[in-house]
Design a protein around this motif. Structure first.
Motif, PDB file in Angstrom:
ATOM      1  N   ILE A  34       0.845  -1.205   0.000  1.00  0.00           N
ATOM      2  CA  ILE A  34       0.000   0.000   0.000  1.00  0.00           C
ATOM      3  C   ILE A  34       0.870   1.241   0.000  1.00  0.00           C
ATOM      4  O   ILE A  34       0.632   2.195  -0.760  1.00  0.00           O
ATOM      5  N   ARG A  35       1.895   1.251   0.830  1.00  0.00           N
ATOM      6  CA  ARG A  35       2.825   2.387   0.877  1.00  0.00           C
ATOM      7  C   ARG A  35       3.453   2.640  -0.489  1.00  0.00           C
ATOM      8  O   ARG A  35       3.422   3.769  -0.999  1.00  0.00           O
ATOM      9  N   ASP A  36       4.024   1.607  -1.075  1.00  0.00           N
ATOM     10  CA  ASP A  36       4.755   1.782  -2.329  1.00  0.00           C
ATOM     11  C   ASP A  36       3.832   2.210  -3.458  1.00  0.00           C
ATOM     12  O   ASP A  36       4.189   3.099  -4.252  1.00  0.00           O
ATOM     13  N   ALA A  74       4.676   6.797   6.472  1.00  0.00           N
ATOM     14  CA  ALA A  74       5.686   6.665   5.419  1.00  0.00           C
ATOM     15  C   ALA A  74       5.243   7.371   4.141  1.00  0.00           C
ATOM     16  O   ALA A  74       6.054   7.995   3.440  1.00  0.00           O
ATOM     17  N   ILE A  75       3.950   7.295   3.825  1.00  0.00           N
ATOM     18  CA  ILE A  75       3.428   7.996   2.648  1.00  0.00           C
ATOM     19  C   ILE A  75       3.534   9.504   2.856  1.00  0.00           C
ATOM     20  O   ILE A  75       3.947  10.249   1.961  1.00  0.00           O
ATOM     21  N   ALA A  76       3.162   9.953   4.056  1.00  0.00           N
ATOM     22  CA  ALA A  76       3.226  11.385   4.361  1.00  0.00           C
ATOM     23  C   ALA A  76       4.655  11.905   4.307  1.00  0.00           C
ATOM     24  O   ALA A  76       4.893  13.051   3.890  1.00  0.00           O
ATOM     25  N   ALA A  81       1.313  14.620  -1.042  1.00  0.00           N
ATOM     26  CA  ALA A  81      -0.083  14.372  -1.400  1.00  0.00           C
ATOM     27  C   ALA A  81      -0.992  14.522  -0.187  1.00  0.00           C
ATOM     28  O   ALA A  81      -0.592  14.269   0.955  1.00  0.00           O
ATOM     29  N   VAL A  82      -2.233  14.925  -0.438  1.00  0.00           N
ATOM     30  CA  VAL A  82      -3.254  14.959   0.598  1.00  0.00           C
ATOM     31  C   VAL A  82      -3.629  13.522   0.941  1.00  0.00           C
ATOM     32  O   VAL A  82      -3.973  12.733   0.061  1.00  0.00           O
ATOM     33  N   ILE A  83      -3.541  13.166   2.204  1.00  0.00           N
ATOM     34  CA  ILE A  83      -3.912  11.817   2.644  1.00  0.00           C
ATOM     35  C   ILE A  83      -5.358  11.833   3.130  1.00  0.00           C
ATOM     36  O   ILE A  83      -5.727  12.599   4.018  1.00  0.00           O
ATOM     37  N   ASN A  84      -6.147  10.981   2.509  1.00  0.00           N
ATOM     38  CA  ASN A  84      -7.586  10.904   2.740  1.00  0.00           C
ATOM     39  C   ASN A  84      -7.885   9.514   3.324  1.00  0.00           C
ATOM     40  O   ASN A  84      -7.714   8.505   2.647  1.00  0.00           O
ATOM     41  N   ILE A  85      -8.303   9.466   4.574  1.00  0.00           N
ATOM     42  CA  ILE A  85      -8.550   8.199   5.259  1.00  0.00           C
ATOM     43  C   ILE A  85     -10.041   7.860   5.214  1.00  0.00           C
ATOM     44  O   ILE A  85     -10.882   8.703   5.482  1.00  0.00           O
ATOM     45  N   VAL A 310      -1.408  17.280  10.981  1.00  0.00           N
ATOM     46  CA  VAL A 310      -1.812  15.870  11.088  1.00  0.00           C
ATOM     47  C   VAL A 310      -0.761  15.094  11.865  1.00  0.00           C
ATOM     48  O   VAL A 310       0.440  15.307  11.709  1.00  0.00           O
ATOM     49  N   THR A 311      -1.230  14.165  12.723  1.00  0.00           N
ATOM     50  CA  THR A 311      -0.307  13.327  13.481  1.00  0.00           C
ATOM     51  C   THR A 311      -0.602  11.857  13.207  1.00  0.00           C
ATOM     52  O   THR A 311      -1.251  11.173  14.012  1.00  0.00           O
ATOM     53  N   PRO A 312      -0.164  11.340  12.028  1.00  0.00           N
ATOM     54  CA  PRO A 312      -0.499   9.964  11.669  1.00  0.00           C
ATOM     55  C   PRO A 312       0.154   8.923  12.545  1.00  0.00           C
ATOM     56  O   PRO A 312      -0.312   7.810  12.622  1.00  0.00           O
TER      57      PRO A 312
END
Length: 312
Positions: A34-36, A74-76, A81-85, A310-312
């Motif tokens: 998912i990360r990659d 890791a993505i952040a 990119a905007v991370i949308n959960i 954001v604090t992922p």
């Protein structure tokens, strides 16, 4: 909202909770996968990355914050990119489970289904002759008797609890009535513009993937909200993906692709990655003279609070 530069936001939904591993060997299942794939999709031009989590042992959807934490930070770190959960999770999850990670991470954006519905892909089970994991067949066939639940009370809770932390939403509208549900919460003062409306076409239980339906959704949203107050976006399920999202851009909207929505890149050809779909729609849009929105553009267009909060 009106954007005179006509920049188009590309969202990428990386894995979802609908497709099962037996449908594609390219569907990302582990945190590393998912990360990659998310990072590659962002590098290909996706301004927004929409994320679900899966159990790395067998690929089943999971709401576990521990699993999310194995790839979201890791993505952040690797992209802007905007991370949308997701707050949708899957039909098998409770609301508490679906909110477990979003309430910890307090992301810039979350998806929010605007109503309960008979969300199902159960007819696809008949097309699969060999199942990779034991849970998959019951999961897909069982959708025939499952309801995705988001009552008005559920939606209100999500808006208050996540919205109170500055999270904004991708309002997923699977039917015309979902726009009216959105308008109800606007009237209650719980949602402020700019709205990001993701119209979903081609899911059994929701609107069919007919171009005429897109016209109805667009005109209804204009009437309810005023075009200056929202951004329109479209996802087309399965084989309808590229044609419908291209139509969205032509109609002044934005686009969403990704293996959550379709495991194909062309008729009968499996997509090898999320980035492959992002690159395809980007090429189509640029050949039509559209400019692709950067993450910074998307944050400005959608009024997001910024990744540094954001604090992922």
């Amino acid at each position: 909202m009106k954007d005179t530069s006509r920049k188009v936001i590309i969202s990428c939904a990386v894995t979802g909770a609908t497709h099962v591993p037996s449908m594609s060997e390219h569907l990302p299942l582990t945190p590393a996968d998912i990360r990659d794939q998310a990072i590659e999709a962002a590098e290909a031009g996706a301004a927004i990355i929409h994320l679900h989590a899966r159990d790395p042992e067998d690929g089943r959807p999971t709401p576990s914050p521990d699993i999310f934490r194995r790839f979201v930070p890791a993505i952040a770190e690797a992209t802007d990119a905007v991370i949308n959960i997701t707050t949708g999770g899957s039909t098998r999850m409770t609301l508490e489970e679906r909110l477990a990670y979003p309430l910890l991470a307090r992301p810039e954006m979350c998806s929010l289904n605007m109503g309960s519905m008979n969300f199902s892909i159960h007819p696809l089970a008949a097309k699969i002759s060999s199942w990779r994991y034991g849970w998959e067949k019951d999961y897909v066939e069982g959708m025939e008797d499952m309801i995705f639940r988001n009552t008005f009370k559920d939606i209100k809770r999500i808006l208050l609890e996540l919205g109170g932390h500055g999270t904004r939403f991708e309002f997923e509208c699977y039917d015309l009535g979902h726009l009216y549900n959105l308008a109800h919460f606007v009237d209650e003062g719980l949602i402020k513009p700019p709205f990001f409306i993701q119209s979903v076409f081609g899911i059994l239980g929701g609107m069919g993937a007919d171009p005429e339906n897109m016209t109805v959704m667009r005109s209804t949203a204009d009437r309810l909200f005023g075009r200056e107050n929202y951004h329109f976006s479209v996802l087309g399920a399965g084989r309808h993906q590229m044609s419908l999202v291209t139509m969205s851009a032509i109609m002044g909207g934005n686009v969403r692709v990704g293996l959550e929505d379709s495991v194909y890149i062309a008729k009968g050809v499996k997509a090898e990655s999320n980035a492959q779909q992002v690159r395809k729609i980007r090429r189509i849009l640029e050949e039509l003279s559209f400019e692709i929105a950067t993450p910074a553009d998307a944050r400005k267009m959608l009024g997001l609070k910024g990744a540094d909060t954001v604090t992922p």
